[in-house]
Design a protein around this motif. Structure first.
Motif, PDB file in Angstrom:
ATOM      1  N   LEU A  80       6.005  -8.094 -10.588  1.00 55.75           N
ATOM      2  CA  LEU A  80       4.777  -7.448 -10.127  1.00 55.75           C
ATOM      3  C   LEU A  80       3.659  -8.482 -10.051  1.00 55.75           C
ATOM      4  CD1 LEU A  80       3.307  -4.772  -9.441  1.00 55.75           C
ATOM      5  CD2 LEU A  80       2.824  -4.557 -11.883  1.00 55.75           C
ATOM      6  N   VAL A  81       3.010  -8.550  -8.907  1.00 59.81           N
ATOM      7  CA  VAL A  81       1.867  -9.447  -8.722  1.00 59.81           C
ATOM      8  C   VAL A  81       0.714  -8.646  -8.149  1.00 59.81           C
ATOM      9  CG1 VAL A  81       3.313 -11.504  -8.435  1.00 59.81           C
ATOM     10  CG2 VAL A  81       2.605 -10.204  -6.428  1.00 59.81           C
ATOM     11  N   GLY A  82      -0.491  -9.205  -8.266  1.00 61.41           N
ATOM     12  CA  GLY A  82      -1.672  -8.491  -7.802  1.00 61.41           C
ATOM     13  C   GLY A  82      -2.345  -9.081  -6.582  1.00 61.41           C
ATOM     14  N   THR A  83      -1.951 -10.302  -6.201  1.00 58.15           N
ATOM     15  CA  THR A  83      -2.598 -10.960  -5.064  1.00 58.15           C
ATOM     16  C   THR A  83      -1.554 -11.677  -4.213  1.00 58.15           C
ATOM     17  OG1 THR A  83      -2.929 -13.085  -6.186  1.00 58.15           O
ATOM     18  CG2 THR A  83      -4.672 -11.402  -6.451  1.00 58.15           C
ATOM     19  N   GLY A  84      -1.967 -12.054  -3.033  1.00 61.11           N
ATOM     20  CA  GLY A  84      -1.097 -12.851  -2.171  1.00 61.11           C
ATOM     21  C   GLY A  84      -0.784 -14.204  -2.786  1.00 61.11           C
ATOM     22  N   ALA A  85      -1.771 -14.818  -3.424  1.00 61.42           N
ATOM     23  CA  ALA A  85      -1.555 -16.115  -4.069  1.00 61.42           C
ATOM     24  C   ALA A  85      -0.510 -15.998  -5.179  1.00 61.42           C
ATOM     25  CB  ALA A  85      -2.867 -16.658  -4.627  1.00 61.42           C
ATOM     26  N   GLU A  86      -0.578 -14.925  -5.951  1.00 61.29           N
ATOM     27  CA  GLU A  86       0.421 -14.699  -6.999  1.00 61.29           C
ATOM     28  C   GLU A  86       1.803 -14.472  -6.387  1.00 61.29           C
ATOM     29  OE1 GLU A  86      -0.994 -11.442  -9.366  1.00 61.29           O
ATOM     30  OE2 GLU A  86      -2.612 -12.621 -10.247  1.00 61.29           O
ATOM     31  N   ALA A  87       1.854 -13.782  -5.267  1.00 62.74           N
ATOM     32  CA  ALA A  87       3.131 -13.545  -4.590  1.00 62.74           C
ATOM     33  C   ALA A  87       3.728 -14.862  -4.111  1.00 62.74           C
ATOM     34  CB  ALA A  87       2.943 -12.586  -3.410  1.00 62.74           C
ATOM     35  N   LEU A 106      10.901  -8.397  -0.551  1.00 57.26           N
ATOM     36  CA  LEU A 106       9.465  -8.465  -0.793  1.00 57.26           C
ATOM     37  C   LEU A 106       8.888  -7.128  -0.346  1.00 57.26           C
ATOM     38  CD1 LEU A 106       6.807 -10.083  -1.345  1.00 57.26           C
ATOM     39  CD2 LEU A 106       6.915 -10.795   1.058  1.00 57.26           C
ATOM     40  N   VAL A 107       8.280  -6.403  -1.281  1.00 54.94           N
ATOM     41  CA  VAL A 107       7.635  -5.127  -0.971  1.00 54.94           C
ATOM     42  C   VAL A 107       6.142  -5.350  -1.126  1.00 54.94           C
ATOM     43  CG1 VAL A 107       7.415  -2.695  -1.597  1.00 54.94           C
ATOM     44  CG2 VAL A 107       9.635  -3.846  -1.853  1.00 54.94           C
ATOM     45  N   ILE A 108       5.409  -5.235  -0.024  1.00 48.61           N
ATOM     46  CA  ILE A 108       3.984  -5.567  -0.056  1.00 48.61           C
ATOM     47  C   ILE A 108       3.143  -4.487   0.609  1.00 48.61           C
ATOM     48  CG2 ILE A 108       4.349  -8.051  -0.100  1.00 48.61           C
ATOM     49  CD1 ILE A 108       3.696  -8.124   2.885  1.00 48.61           C
ATOM     50  N   GLY A 109       1.904  -4.404   0.148  1.00 48.44           N
ATOM     51  CA  GLY A 109       0.915  -3.576   0.822  1.00 48.44           C
ATOM     52  C   GLY A 109       0.413  -4.331   2.036  1.00 48.44           C
ATOM     53  N   CYS A 110      -0.020  -3.609   3.011  1.00 57.97           N
ATOM     54  CA  CYS A 110      -0.438  -4.237   4.268  1.00 57.97           C
ATOM     55  C   CYS A 110      -1.786  -4.943   4.151  1.00 57.97           C
ATOM     56  CB  CYS A 110      -0.473  -3.180   5.360  1.00 57.97           C
ATOM     57  SG  CYS A 110      -0.482  -3.865   7.000  1.00 57.97           S
ATOM     58  N   ARG A 111      -2.629  -4.458   3.284  1.00 58.39           N
ATOM     59  CA  ARG A 111      -3.961  -5.058   3.145  1.00 58.39           C
ATOM     60  C   ARG A 111      -4.076  -5.777   1.813  1.00 58.39           C
ATOM     61  NH1 ARG A 111      -8.226  -3.015   6.612  1.00 58.39           N
ATOM     62  NH2 ARG A 111      -7.267  -1.620   8.107  1.00 58.39           N
ATOM     63  N   LEU A 112      -4.223  -7.086   1.897  1.00 57.15           N
ATOM     64  CA  LEU A 112      -4.394  -7.907   0.705  1.00 57.15           C
ATOM     65  C   LEU A 112      -5.767  -8.557   0.780  1.00 57.15           C
ATOM     66  CD1 LEU A 112      -0.875  -9.576   0.859  1.00 57.15           C
ATOM     67  CD2 LEU A 112      -1.582  -7.716  -0.652  1.00 57.15           C
ATOM     68  N   ASP A 113      -6.373  -8.781  -0.364  1.00 55.05           N
ATOM     69  CA  ASP A 113      -7.724  -9.348  -0.384  1.00 55.05           C
ATOM     70  C   ASP A 113      -7.765 -10.831  -0.038  1.00 55.05           C
ATOM     71  OD1 ASP A 113      -8.848  -6.913  -1.067  1.00 55.05           O
ATOM     72  OD2 ASP A 113      -8.733  -7.316  -3.213  1.00 55.05           O
ATOM     73  N   VAL A 172      11.880  -7.779   4.036  1.00 52.12           N
ATOM     74  CA  VAL A 172      10.463  -7.456   3.852  1.00 52.12           C
ATOM     75  C   VAL A 172      10.218  -5.984   4.155  1.00 52.12           C
ATOM     76  CG1 VAL A 172       8.109  -7.925   4.611  1.00 52.12           C
ATOM     77  CG2 VAL A 172       9.751  -9.806   4.423  1.00 52.12           C
ATOM     78  N   MET A 173       9.610  -5.307   3.187  1.00 49.26           N
ATOM     79  CA  MET A 173       9.189  -3.918   3.359  1.00 49.26           C
ATOM     80  C   MET A 173       7.669  -3.875   3.205  1.00 49.26           C
ATOM     81  SD  MET A 173      10.037  -0.497   1.131  1.00 49.26           S
ATOM     82  CE  MET A 173      11.745  -0.464   1.611  1.00 49.26           C
ATOM     83  N   VAL A 174       6.997  -3.321   4.187  1.00 52.78           N
ATOM     84  CA  VAL A 174       5.546  -3.216   4.164  1.00 52.78           C
ATOM     85  C   VAL A 174       5.148  -1.769   3.918  1.00 52.78           C
ATOM     86  CG1 VAL A 174       3.432  -3.495   5.518  1.00 52.78           C
ATOM     87  CG2 VAL A 174       5.243  -5.201   5.690  1.00 52.78           C
ATOM     88  N   LEU A 175       4.223  -1.586   2.994  1.00 50.44           N
ATOM     89  CA  LEU A 175       3.662  -0.270   2.696  1.00 50.44           C
ATOM     90  C   LEU A 175       2.298  -0.205   3.354  1.00 50.44           C
ATOM     91  CD1 LEU A 175       4.536  -0.205  -1.106  1.00 50.44           C
ATOM     92  CD2 LEU A 175       5.971   0.473   0.839  1.00 50.44           C
ATOM     93  N   GLN A 176       2.127   0.708   4.267  1.00 47.89           N
ATOM     94  CA  GLN A 176       0.891   0.780   5.047  1.00 47.89           C
ATOM     95  C   GLN A 176       0.179   2.107   4.875  1.00 47.89           C
ATOM     96  OE1 GLN A 176       1.617   0.730   9.230  1.00 47.89           O
ATOM     97  NE2 GLN A 176       2.741   2.635   9.213  1.00 47.89           N
ATOM     98  N   ARG A 177      -1.123   2.054   5.078  1.00 45.37           N
ATOM     99  CA  ARG A 177      -1.881   3.304   5.142  1.00 45.37           C
ATOM    100  C   ARG A 177      -1.658   3.913   6.511  1.00 45.37           C
ATOM    101  NH1 ARG A 177      -7.850   2.049   3.264  1.00 45.37           N
ATOM    102  NH2 ARG A 177      -7.494   0.280   4.594  1.00 45.37           N
ATOM    103  N   TYR A 178      -1.735   5.214   6.585  1.00 49.11           N
ATOM    104  CA  TYR A 178      -1.529   5.919   7.844  1.00 49.11           C
ATOM    105  C   TYR A 178      -2.401   5.335   8.951  1.00 49.11           C
ATOM    106  CZ  TYR A 178      -1.318   9.631  11.269  1.00 49.11           C
ATOM    107  OH  TYR A 178      -1.150  10.333  12.437  1.00 49.11           O
ATOM    108  N   ALA A 179      -1.777   4.960  10.045  1.00 54.09           N
ATOM    109  CA  ALA A 179      -2.447   4.481  11.258  1.00 54.09           C
ATOM    110  C   ALA A 179      -3.220   3.182  11.067  1.00 54.09           C
ATOM    111  CB  ALA A 179      -3.372   5.551  11.840  1.00 54.09           C
TER     112      ALA A 179
END
Length: 112
Positions: free
Chosen positions: A17-24, A36-43, A63-70
């Motif tokens: 588990l990581v919290g940022t793109g840099a950590e990933a 790699l399971v990632i959220g679509c929006r990273l800071d 790679v699996m991306v978790l996105q917000r609707y639309a």
């Protein structure tokens, strides 16, 4: 939400588990991963840059991306940078597990 996802995935998968793109990126440089399971929006990095870097460092990474609707198009387009799976929020954790099982099952089948 990432803690809930990690907790659920720990029943069947080794999870980092990581919290940022840099950590990933650091984790990808230190260990080998199947997915790699990632959220679509990273800071700190765009989804596209993270996926590109991850795939350069680990050939065959799923790679699996978790996105917000639309919100996915224009932020991380699987048409331009292919992802293996996309889940749109809100989703049930069981759907995530099923998708990941399928994704990694396909990996096992292609290795045989």
């Amino acid at each position: 939400m990432r803690w809930s996802i990690a907790k659920r995935l720990q029943h069947g998968y080794d999870v980092t588990l990581v919290g940022t793109g840099a950590e990933a990126l650091a984790a990808l440089g230190e260990s080998s991963f199947h997915a790699l399971v990632i959220g679509c929006r990273l800071d700190d990095i765009t989804c596209v840059k993270l996926v590109d870097s991850a795939r350069r460092s680990q050939a065959g990474l799923r790679v699996m991306v978790l996105q917000r609707y639309a919100s996915f198009l224009g932020v991380c387009s699987c048409h331009e940078h292919p992802c293996d799976a996309v889940l749109t929020k809100p989703f049930k954790l069981s759907a995530l597990v099923e998708s990941l099982d399928s994704l990694l099952g396909n990996l096992e089948q292609s290795a045989q």
